[in-house]
Design an enzyme around this catalytic site. Structure first.
Site, mmCIF file in Angstrom:
data_model
loop_
_atom_site.group_PDB
_atom_site.id
_atom_site.type_symbol
_atom_site.label_atom_id
_atom_site.label_comp_id
_atom_site.label_asym_id
_atom_site.label_seq_id
_atom_site.Cartn_x
_atom_site.Cartn_y
_atom_site.Cartn_z
ATOM 1 N N GLU A 98 0.664 -1.265 0.185
ATOM 2 C CA GLU A 98 -0.307 0.243 -0.234
ATOM 3 C C GLU A 98 1.068 1.176 -0.222
ATOM 4 O OE1 GLU A 98 -2.040 -0.056 3.604
ATOM 5 O OE2 GLU A 98 -3.743 -1.940 2.264
ATOM 6 N N HIS A 134 -7.483 1.214 2.423
ATOM 7 C CA HIS A 134 -7.930 0.681 3.651
ATOM 8 C C HIS A 134 -8.055 1.888 4.420
ATOM 9 C CE1 HIS A 134 -4.912 -1.477 6.497
ATOM 10 N NE2 HIS A 134 -6.227 -0.942 6.833
#
Length: 322
Positions: A262, A281
């Site tokens: 990420e 997220h």
């Protein structure tokens, strides 16, 4: 005493700031929320009493370099970005804020499940592109079985909604001996859940036991055409195996709020698959959840510094409390 609190992010929700202000704390913010080296520099150069940890890594180097450090609190519940062993070695408690974001994460889980089952994101993109693509192959969830890996506060909320939809729910959680919801059947292992789960939803922390727990072998044991939802941590799934299962039709779809890397790299295979619903997220990042986590984290660190420790159940290394 005027404590110095280091928040490893550019900001904290007002509910947390208010508590720190009331304690007349000196608060240092990390201006670049992804800069590990800057975290280490600040920890080595400032008389920090407590850290409120967001998403950037809090390394062993950072913890060891700050002789004044007394307590750490995660802004949330996942501590995979904190070197807990290093904190434990120094006798520093690491607290979390259990339940503060549970409702928001549960709602994100349900949203991803519905979107994946009915291909909502794909149809939305088609209509925005000017195409009237009326696919009629979505999955009706009523009568299907939801398998929950992890049955804490988030999983229990997800289960309640899915039971109301008319789904069967089975769960595995190594910390539970009896089910907190009598309508949910507890099973003895993840392996026992897999062949039952038309929808598999993951609600586990990232640790040595859960990293890569869902690989090619496990995905092959799910019913063909199953859905996988992950709002836990990306690293609990072998992404190459997940991509292969999505391409082959072993999985009907996936809904992912977390990925192994990420931010998701440009051109990543997951983003190219039409049967994947992605979110960056943010399951626990509604204003309500952020306020709860900020308030909880501030209470954790201030309570320890003021001699009024938080509930030991919120400490991930309770051996230091002795």
């Amino acid at each position: 005493m005027t404590p110095t609190i280091f928040v490893t992010a550019p900001r904290l929700a007002p509910s947390g700031v208010e508590l720190l202000d009331q304690a007349q704390a000196r608060v240092i913010y990390l201006q670049n929320g992804n800069d590990v080296q800057e975290v280490e520099r600040i920890m080595a150069s400032e008389p920090i009493d407590a850290v409120i940890s967001r998403t950037v890594d809090l390394s062993a180097t950072a913890i060891a370099s700050c002789p004044t450090l007394k307590v750490i609190s995660k802004h949330g519940v996942g501590v995979s970005n904190i070197d807990v062993d290093a904190a434990t070695h120094r006798g520093i408690p690491v607290y979390v804020t259990p339940g503060a974001n549970a409702q928001s994460v549960a709602e994100m889980t349900l949203g991803l499940m519905f979107a994946a089952a009915r291909r909502i994101a794909w149809m939305d993109a088609e209509l925005h592109a000017g195409r009237w693509s009326r696919v009629q192959d979505g999955i009706e969830l009523h009568g299907k079985t939801l398998g929950l890996v992890g049955f804490g506060q988030i999983g229990q909320r997800v289960a309640a909604v899915c039971l109301a939809l008319g789904m069967e729910v089975v769960a595995f959680d190594p910390g539970l001996k009896t089910s907190p919801n009598p309508a949910v059947r507890l099973v003895a292992s993840v392996d026992e859940i897999l062949p039952l789960a038309d929808v598999l939803s993951l609600h586990v922390p990232l640790n040595k036991h859960t990293r890569g727990m869902l690989g090619a072998e496990q995905l092959a044991r799910l019913p063909r055409g199953a859905i996988v939802v992950n709002t836990a941590r990306g690293e609990v799934i072998d992404e190459e195996a997940l991509i292969a299962a999505l391409r082959s039709g072993q999985l009907y779809a996936a809904g992912l709020d977390t990925m192994s890397v990420e931010p998701l790299p440009a051109g990543h295979a997951l983003a190219a698959l039409p049967n994947v619903v992605l979110a960056p997220h943010v399951g626990g990042s509604t204003p309500a959840a952020l306020a709860g986590m900020a308030r909880g984290a501030a209470r954790n660190v201030l309570g320890w510094l003021q001699g009024q420790p938080a509930d030991p159940a919120a400490c991930v290394n309770p051996q230091v409390l002795a």
